[in-house]
Design a protein around this motif. Structure first.
Motif, PDB file in Angstrom:
ATOM      1  N   UNK A  33       2.287   8.475   1.537  1.00 50.80           N
ATOM      2  CA  UNK A  33       2.710   7.647   2.464  1.00 50.80           C
ATOM      3  C   UNK A  33       3.817   6.450   2.238  1.00 50.80           C
ATOM      4  N   UNK A  34       3.955   6.604   0.905  1.00 55.46           N
ATOM      5  CA  UNK A  34       4.742   5.419   0.259  1.00 55.46           C
ATOM      6  C   UNK A  34       6.344   5.709   0.735  1.00 55.46           C
ATOM      7  N   UNK A  35       7.019   4.936   1.015  1.00 52.50           N
ATOM      8  CA  UNK A  35       8.463   4.989   1.303  1.00 52.50           C
ATOM      9  C   UNK A  35       9.379   3.718   0.476  1.00 52.50           C
ATOM     10  N   UNK A  66       9.664   0.329  -4.043  1.00 49.69           N
ATOM     11  CA  UNK A  66       8.607   1.269  -3.133  1.00 49.69           C
ATOM     12  C   UNK A  66       7.355   0.426  -2.493  1.00 49.69           C
ATOM     13  N   UNK A  67       7.220   0.611  -0.993  1.00 49.22           N
ATOM     14  CA  UNK A  67       6.038   0.111  -0.312  1.00 49.22           C
ATOM     15  C   UNK A  67       4.888   1.263  -0.143  1.00 49.22           C
ATOM     16  N   UNK A  68       3.517   0.666  -0.724  1.00 50.57           N
ATOM     17  CA  UNK A  68       2.712   1.451  -0.771  1.00 50.57           C
ATOM     18  C   UNK A  68       1.840   1.471   0.654  1.00 50.57           C
ATOM     19  N   UNK A  69       1.775   0.315   1.134  1.00 53.58           N
ATOM     20  CA  UNK A  69       0.653   0.154   2.355  1.00 53.58           C
ATOM     21  C   UNK A  69       0.401  -1.359   2.502  1.00 53.58           C
ATOM     22  N   UNK A  70      -0.350  -1.623   3.471  1.00 53.08           N
ATOM     23  CA  UNK A  70      -0.634  -2.934   3.820  1.00 53.08           C
ATOM     24  C   UNK A  70      -2.088  -3.304   3.106  1.00 53.08           C
ATOM     25  N   UNK A  71      -2.382  -4.768   3.188  1.00 53.39           N
ATOM     26  CA  UNK A  71      -3.717  -5.251   2.736  1.00 53.39           C
ATOM     27  C   UNK A  71      -4.555  -5.210   4.183  1.00 53.39           C
ATOM     28  N   UNK A  99      21.358   6.306   2.645  1.00 55.33           N
ATOM     29  CA  UNK A  99      21.347   7.785   2.802  1.00 55.33           C
ATOM     30  C   UNK A  99      20.112   8.784   2.562  1.00 55.33           C
ATOM     31  N   UNK A 100      19.284   8.074   1.761  1.00 56.88           N
ATOM     32  CA  UNK A 100      18.079   8.809   1.461  1.00 56.88           C
ATOM     33  C   UNK A 100      16.964   8.565   2.365  1.00 56.88           C
ATOM     34  N   UNK A 101      16.667   7.078   2.462  1.00 52.23           N
ATOM     35  CA  UNK A 101      15.520   6.922   3.616  1.00 52.23           C
ATOM     36  C   UNK A 101      15.725   7.040   5.211  1.00 52.23           C
ATOM     37  N   UNK A 102      17.266   6.493   5.252  1.00 52.73           N
ATOM     38  CA  UNK A 102      17.584   6.380   6.672  1.00 52.73           C
ATOM     39  C   UNK A 102      16.818   5.941   7.839  1.00 52.73           C
ATOM     40  N   UNK A 103      16.287   4.711   7.373  1.00 46.58           N
ATOM     41  CA  UNK A 103      15.366   3.999   8.164  1.00 46.58           C
ATOM     42  C   UNK A 103      14.119   4.305   8.297  1.00 46.58           C
ATOM     43  N   UNK A 104      13.244   5.058   7.614  1.00 41.78           N
ATOM     44  CA  UNK A 104      12.084   5.716   7.743  1.00 41.78           C
ATOM     45  C   UNK A 104      11.167   4.327   7.756  1.00 41.78           C
ATOM     46  N   UNK A 105      10.286   4.383   8.584  1.00 38.40           N
ATOM     47  CA  UNK A 105       9.382   3.206   8.981  1.00 38.40           C
ATOM     48  C   UNK A 105       8.540   3.089   7.693  1.00 38.40           C
ATOM     49  N   UNK A 106       8.241   1.770   7.542  1.00 36.68           N
ATOM     50  CA  UNK A 106       7.295   1.220   6.448  1.00 36.68           C
ATOM     51  C   UNK A 106       5.732   1.743   6.723  1.00 36.68           C
ATOM     52  N   UNK A 107       5.073   2.182   5.539  1.00 36.14           N
ATOM     53  CA  UNK A 107       3.729   2.413   6.144  1.00 36.14           C
ATOM     54  C   UNK A 107       2.632   1.130   6.389  1.00 36.14           C
ATOM     55  N   UNK A 108       1.884   1.585   7.295  1.00 39.03           N
ATOM     56  CA  UNK A 108       0.817   0.759   7.879  1.00 39.03           C
ATOM     57  C   UNK A 108      -0.567   1.092   7.610  1.00 39.03           C
ATOM     58  N   UNK A 109      -0.778   2.178   6.659  1.00 41.92           N
ATOM     59  CA  UNK A 109      -1.898   2.191   6.042  1.00 41.92           C
ATOM     60  C   UNK A 109      -2.519   1.191   5.280  1.00 41.92           C
TER      61      UNK A 109
END
Length: 112
Positions: A33-35, A66-71, A99-109
């Protein structure tokens, strides 16, 4: 042509081509789920949610990570920064619109 009339040839250095080398993220086990997100404001780095590094270290707006998730509280993102896993306030990051991520939402897990 005599040997004295032969042209002089000067050897040149071979041309070098930059080669992409994987970063430390290639060695980390990233969740599926990381982006990659972007910093929308400057942020202080925390070694744990709510526990700022002392002396303070910050990341400037415009950088990406890289964003892995939330606390568990949903107030801090766990990110990969300079080959370390650290925490930053959720309010400091947003989607990466390259151009790679195109605004993909950050993970909320929730992640430890």
């Amino acid at each position: 042509i005599t040997s004295c009339d032969a042209p002089t040839v000067t050897p040149t250095e071979p041309e070098t081509v930059p080669v992409a080398v994987p970063g430390c993220d290639a060695l980390l086990n990233l969740p599926t789920t990381a982006v990659v997100g972007s910093f929308v404001t400057d942020a202080n780095i925390h070694w744990a949610p709510g526990e700022a590094i002392s002396p303070a270290l910050g990341i400037s707006a415009g950088q990406s990570a890289w964003v892995l998730g939330v606390d568990a509280t949903g107030e801090f993102y766990k990110i990969v920064w300079v080959c370390d896993l650290v925490w930053v306030p959720v309010s400091a990051m947003g989607p990466n619109y390259d151009a790679v991520w195109n605004g993909t939402p950050l993970p909320t897990n929730v992640i430890d």
